[in-house]
Design an enzyme around this catalytic site. Structure first.
Site, mmCIF file in Angstrom:
data_model
loop_
_atom_site.group_PDB
_atom_site.id
_atom_site.type_symbol
_atom_site.label_atom_id
_atom_site.label_comp_id
_atom_site.label_asym_id
_atom_site.label_seq_id
_atom_site.Cartn_x
_atom_site.Cartn_y
_atom_site.Cartn_z
ATOM 1 N N CYS A 26 -0.861 3.623 11.051
ATOM 2 C CA CYS A 26 -0.710 4.944 11.675
ATOM 3 C C CYS A 26 -1.878 5.140 12.642
ATOM 4 C CB CYS A 26 -0.642 6.058 10.638
ATOM 5 S SG CYS A 26 -2.035 6.118 9.490
ATOM 6 N N ASP A 35 -5.233 -3.560 -6.561
ATOM 7 C CA ASP A 35 -5.626 -3.958 -5.209
ATOM 8 C C ASP A 35 -4.739 -5.133 -4.821
ATOM 9 O OD1 ASP A 35 -6.796 -4.937 -2.915
ATOM 10 O OD2 ASP A 35 -8.841 -4.905 -3.691
ATOM 11 N N ASP A 80 -0.564 0.354 -5.260
ATOM 12 C CA ASP A 80 -1.594 1.149 -4.586
ATOM 13 C C ASP A 80 -2.859 1.094 -5.426
ATOM 14 O OD1 ASP A 80 -1.520 3.124 -2.072
ATOM 15 O OD2 ASP A 80 -3.016 3.830 -3.505
ATOM 16 N N CYS A 95 0.883 -1.181 0.000
ATOM 17 C CA CYS A 95 0.000 0.000 0.000
ATOM 18 C C CYS A 95 0.911 1.219 0.000
ATOM 19 C CB CYS A 95 -0.924 -0.004 1.211
ATOM 20 S SG CYS A 95 -1.875 -1.532 1.427
ATOM 21 N N ALA A 96 1.478 1.527 -1.159
ATOM 22 C CA ALA A 96 2.665 2.373 -1.229
ATOM 23 C C ALA A 96 2.427 3.876 -1.095
ATOM 24 C CB ALA A 96 3.402 2.104 -2.539
ATOM 25 N N ALA A 97 1.309 4.383 -1.579
ATOM 26 C CA ALA A 97 1.113 5.840 -1.605
ATOM 27 C C ALA A 97 1.121 6.412 -0.192
ATOM 28 C CB ALA A 97 -0.204 6.164 -2.308
ATOM 29 N N GLY A 117 6.555 7.747 0.774
ATOM 30 C CA GLY A 117 7.653 8.064 1.687
ATOM 31 C C GLY A 117 8.416 6.831 2.121
ATOM 32 N N LYS A 118 7.696 5.797 2.534
ATOM 33 C CA LYS A 118 8.354 4.557 2.973
ATOM 34 C C LYS A 118 8.980 3.830 1.783
ATOM 35 C CE LYS A 118 5.069 3.930 6.836
ATOM 36 N NZ LYS A 118 4.116 5.001 6.505
#
Length: 420
Positions: A374, A302, A274, A252-254, A257-258
């Site tokens: 998060c 997905d 993403d 889940c890249a968007a 930053g990571k």
């Protein structure tokens, strides 16, 4: 453009969030519909819109204290809240705030609320200290969080709940991650000092600016020497510990930053997924700025729908930064606390289960998966981890990290799980 117009646009954002819309999306639409807004006007609009959400509990409480009966007109109420925020939390001249707000309110229903608005706002100026003191007697007004949220933290974090709420009401710091391929924090801190920019060293590759700056004023940003990333978020790649030559999935890249941090740490073969093409564009832009154009597969897909993207080659490591309530990042997104409901953490946890189980099947024996959120809600974190371990006999938790919101970071949860 007049202050009254900025107040009107900010009031529109207050109304739309109250109807359940995301503040970032609302402001994006407002800016698109008002292309004549200048840079300073956009800044003022954002400050007011975010401030009204950050302090919504106390603003609504103080407004109610000055009323004989509730206001039923959403635009009138929102404009008053906007003005109260400015009068209570900004350095705008009080007379200008009142005059412009009254002018904006005078445009509603042929001016019938002009005198009422003028009286309310001038009364606030007279009773400001008294009203702020009264906020301490009301749990929502005192902590600027829903009552259920405050009680949740009191129950689950009995030693830290007050610190969490205090941090969550503060303005988020602007933290930079120094590209370890291009330098370190100590040398970059010297560069900032030479440029007259105050900052604090957080670790060998992170610094926190004393005051936020536009990206075009941050030395080395456009060249990819530094990135803006919360200090808590920076821990994800460090815990995952990517190695040279590994096949790694960022599920889940968007916004990326990571993703960029993983590539800074190792020469690996990275697949970044993403589900949102618009957000995925930010991943591409981020990696281009950092100079990573090869050895990366970026797909809009997905992660659960493996038939649409998976090539059958198992991964050495997976970053599962799963969708969550985002309860750990409310100082950065203050509308979240008003949009969430008490049952939301249970709902997102159920959705996470399917995704985690799917990703586990793509991991090689001996590989590792980092469960990342998060969130500070335990249903999405420690409870989720335990359920996952119960479902998978070949899973072993190697380490967990609960990062609570404080002056240096947002709230995050990390669990590194190894496949036996």
């Amino acid at each position: 453009m007049s202050l009254a117009h900025i107040q009107t646009l900010a009031a529109q954002s207050v109304m739309e969030v109250a109807e359940g819309r995301n503040l970032q999306d609302v402001l994006t639409n407002i800016r698109a519909a008002n292309p004549d807004l200048g840079l300073s006007e956009k800044g003022a609009l954002q400050d007011i819109a975010y401030g009204c959400q950050r302090y919504a509990g106390s603003l609504r409480f103080m407004l109610a204290k000055m009323l004989k009966k509730p206001i039923t007109h959403p635009q009138l109420e929102s404009l008053l809240l906007v003005a109260l925020y400015q009068l209570n939390h900004t350095r705008n001249p009080p007379h200008a705030v009142v005059n412009e707000a009254v002018e904006a309110i005078a445009r509603i229903d042929k001016g019938q609320y002009r005198s009422f608005a003028n009286a309310i706002l001038r009364r606030f100026l007279r009773e400001k200290d008294k009203l702020n003191a009264q906020c301490k007697s009301n749990i929502v007004a005192k902590y600027n969080h829903p009552e259920w949220w405050v009680k949740y933290l009191q129950n689950h974090y009995p030693k830290y709940w007050n610190n969490i709420l205090t941090a969550s009401q503060s303005h988020p710091p602007l933290t930079l991650r120094i590209n370890c391929r291009r330098g370190n924090a100590e040398s970059y801190l010297n560069e900032l000092q030479e440029a007259g920019i105050e900052a604090k060293l957080l670790d060998i590759h992170a610094v926190k600016l004393t005051e936020a700056l536009p990206v075009n004023q941050i030395p080395g940003f456009s060249e990819g020497r530094v990135s803006i990333q919360d200090y808590g978020a920076q821990q994800a790649a460090l815990i995952l510990k990517p190695q040279n030559g590994e096949r790694i999935l960022d599920a889940c890249a968007a916004p990326g930053g990571k993703t960029g941090h993983i590539l800074e740490l190792a020469d690996c073969h990275l697949t970044a997924l993403d589900i949102d093409e618009t957000r995925l564009a930010r991943v591409r832009n981020n990696l281009d700025r950092l100079g990573f154009q090869t050895g990366i597969v970026i797909r809009c897909a997905d992660a659960q729908d493996t038939a649409s993207w998976y090539d059958g080659q198992i991964f050495d490591a997976i970053l599962a930064d799963v969708p969550c309530t985002a309860s750990g990042v409310v100082k950065r997104n203050p509308d979240i606390k008003w949009l969430r409901r008490p049952t939301d953490a249970f709902k997102t946890a159920r959705q996470q289960e399917t995704l985690l189980d799917t990703l586990w099947d793509l991991l090689k024996p001996g590989g590792r998966m980092l469960l990342a959120t998060c969130s500070i809600f335990e249903e999405e974190n420690s409870s989720q981890l335990q359920k996952f371990l119960n479902r998978h006999a070949d899973a072993q938790c190697k380490e967990t990290h609960v990062l609570l919101p404080n002056n240096n970071q947002d709230g995050f949860y990390y669990a590194l799980i190894q496949k036996q």
